[in-house]
Design an enzyme around this catalytic site. Structure first.
Site, mmCIF file in Angstrom:
data_model
loop_
_atom_site.group_PDB
_atom_site.id
_atom_site.type_symbol
_atom_site.label_atom_id
_atom_site.label_comp_id
_atom_site.label_asym_id
_atom_site.label_seq_id
_atom_site.Cartn_x
_atom_site.Cartn_y
_atom_site.Cartn_z
ATOM 1 N N ASN A 147 -7.503 -3.043 14.267
ATOM 2 C CA ASN A 147 -8.914 -3.253 13.893
ATOM 3 C C ASN A 147 -9.081 -4.414 12.916
ATOM 4 O O ASN A 147 -10.145 -4.586 12.326
ATOM 5 C CB ASN A 147 -9.513 -1.970 13.302
ATOM 6 C CG ASN A 147 -8.863 -1.576 11.974
ATOM 7 O OD1 ASN A 147 -7.928 -2.242 11.520
ATOM 8 N ND2 ASN A 147 -9.348 -0.514 11.368
ATOM 9 N N GLU B 181 -9.718 -1.930 5.301
ATOM 10 C CA GLU B 181 -10.329 -1.639 6.595
ATOM 11 C C GLU B 181 -11.618 -2.454 6.757
ATOM 12 O O GLU B 181 -12.120 -3.043 5.787
ATOM 13 C CB GLU B 181 -10.643 -0.142 6.675
ATOM 14 C CG GLU B 181 -9.421 0.762 6.537
ATOM 15 C CD GLU B 181 -8.547 0.792 7.796
ATOM 16 O OE1 GLU B 181 -8.592 -0.146 8.608
ATOM 17 O OE2 GLU B 181 -7.797 1.776 7.946
ATOM 18 N N ASP C 151 0.829 -1.208 0.000
ATOM 19 C CA ASP C 151 0.000 0.000 0.000
ATOM 20 C C ASP C 151 0.862 1.256 0.000
ATOM 21 O O ASP C 151 2.089 1.185 0.159
ATOM 22 C CB ASP C 151 -0.956 -0.012 1.209
ATOM 23 C CG ASP C 151 -0.332 -0.581 2.471
ATOM 24 O OD1 ASP C 151 0.899 -0.512 2.616
ATOM 25 O OD2 ASP C 151 -1.072 -1.106 3.311
ATOM 26 N N HIS D 239 -7.374 -4.910 10.055
ATOM 27 C CA HIS D 239 -7.111 -4.701 8.626
ATOM 28 C C HIS D 239 -5.848 -5.431 8.183
ATOM 29 O O HIS D 239 -4.941 -5.686 8.986
ATOM 30 C CB HIS D 239 -7.065 -3.204 8.271
ATOM 31 C CG HIS D 239 -5.887 -2.432 8.772
ATOM 32 N ND1 HIS D 239 -5.982 -1.143 9.251
ATOM 33 C CD2 HIS D 239 -4.567 -2.736 8.851
ATOM 34 C CE1 HIS D 239 -4.798 -0.700 9.589
ATOM 35 N NE2 HIS D 239 -3.921 -1.654 9.362
HETATM 36 C C1 F6R Z 1 1.481 -1.820 6.119
HETATM 37 C C2 F6R Z 1 0.116 -2.330 6.158
HETATM 38 C C3 F6R Z 1 -0.689 -2.379 7.398
HETATM 39 C C4 F6R Z 1 0.124 -2.672 8.655
HETATM 40 C C5 F6R Z 1 -0.773 -2.569 9.879
HETATM 41 C C6 F6R Z 1 -0.013 -2.775 11.153
HETATM 42 O O1 F6R Z 1 1.990 -1.864 4.804
HETATM 43 O O2 F6R Z 1 -0.386 -2.679 5.141
HETATM 44 O O3 F6R Z 1 -1.694 -3.344 7.272
HETATM 45 O O4 F6R Z 1 0.684 -3.941 8.561
HETATM 46 O O5 F6R Z 1 -1.380 -1.302 9.906
HETATM 47 O O6 F6R Z 1 0.843 -1.695 11.345
HETATM 48 P P1 F6R Z 1 2.024 -1.787 12.401
HETATM 49 O O7 F6R Z 1 2.871 -2.907 11.949
HETATM 50 O O8 F6R Z 1 2.741 -0.467 12.278
HETATM 51 O O9 F6R Z 1 1.395 -2.027 13.712
#
Ligand code: F6R
Length: 252
Positions: free
Chosen positions: A135, A142, A66, A137
């Site tokens: 959450n 989301e 992303d 995702h």
């Molecule tokens: C990052 C991504 C997100 C993260 C998630 C957890 O490229 O796609 O899904 O893996 O938001 O974020 P962290 O690892 O910072 O807790």
């Protein structure tokens, strides 16, 4: 889903790197899917150690999950910058083989279609590295995301904006509110998935992803549809899983 437990984040990184190195075997030009954020950092550190010890990823192709929409590529927290800093350099990847969605494109819908086409042209993703949001995702899919969703522009959930404000001086007003993300359908087409999670803040989402129903309310629950998923967790992230989900040697 296979679950591997480690006492802490560093151990989870080492364990995840071992899974990945063994999956890649001696494949000369694997296609990797790469996540950003805090979760994979211990994994990238451990993989970087393996690269220094001889693992050669110079011919690997990589696709980021992303990118924020509208954040300049040279902003230190753009995923272009994060991937360059935390993945391309430490893992010795060839920058010309590393792809990140074009979040600054004037036409993000066309950019999303180009991204899907580039993944297909590379032959699909061999091994996708994932984190998980508090959450539930995956990527920036989301709650509410469909299991067959493809790369597209999405609005970030308020919880995600709040969680990611730590990368923007704690100021939620500085966090972009839209992103280009691979869809859940895109992610599920990877031949293998390794999700790394550590810390108590992920425990609830993980328990629901593994033990709850498959539901768009908890997008990671759709990983149950994939037959080659490894979750590499530390003790805190695994703390709300029932003992039936945990490996037999997990101290029972
Ligand atoms: C990052 C991504 C997100 C993260 C998630 C957890 O490229 O796609 O899904 O893996 O938001 O974020 P962290 O690892 O910072 O807790």
């Amino acid at each position: 889903m296979r679950i591997l437990l480690s006492p802490d984040a560093t151990g989870a990184g080492v364990a995840a790197a071992a899974v990945i190195a063994s999956s890649l075997g001696d494949r000369p030009a694997p296609v990797l899917g790469v996540a950003t954020g805090s979760s994979p950092q211990p994994l990238y550190r451990a993989l970087a150690g393996r690269v220094q010890a001889g693992l050669d990823l110079a011919r690997a192709t990589a696709f980021a999950l992303d990118e924020y929409v509208g954040l300049p590529v040279d902003h230190p927290e753009s995923y272009h910058s994060v991937i360059a800093r935390e993945v391309i350099g430490p893992l010795g990847l060839d920058p010309s083989r590393v792809h990140v969605p074009e979040g600054i494109s004037a036409d993000p819908v066309a950019a999303a279609a180009r991204y899907e086409a580039a993944i297909a042209a590379a032959g699909g993703v061999d091994l996708q590295i994932l984190g998980i949001g508090a959450n539930g995702h995956i990527g920036f899919n989301e709650p509410g995301s469909a299991p067959d969703s493809r790369t597209r522009v999405v609005d970030l959930a308020p919880r995600t904006v709040a969680d990611n404000s730590r990368f923007f001086d704690g100021d939620t007003g500085l966090v972009p509110t839209r992103a280009l993300t691979q869809g859940i359908g895109t992610i599920l087409e990877a031949r293998e998935i390794v999700l790394i999670a550590w810390g108590e803040s992920k425990a609830d989402a993980l328990a629901r992803a593994v033990e709850g129903p498959q539901t768009a309310e908890l997008p990671a629950s759709f990983l149950q549809r994939h037959d080659r998923v490894t979750l590499v967790l530390d003790a805190a992230a695994a703390s709300r899983l029932s003992s039936a989900s945990l490996p037999v040697d997990a101290g029972r």
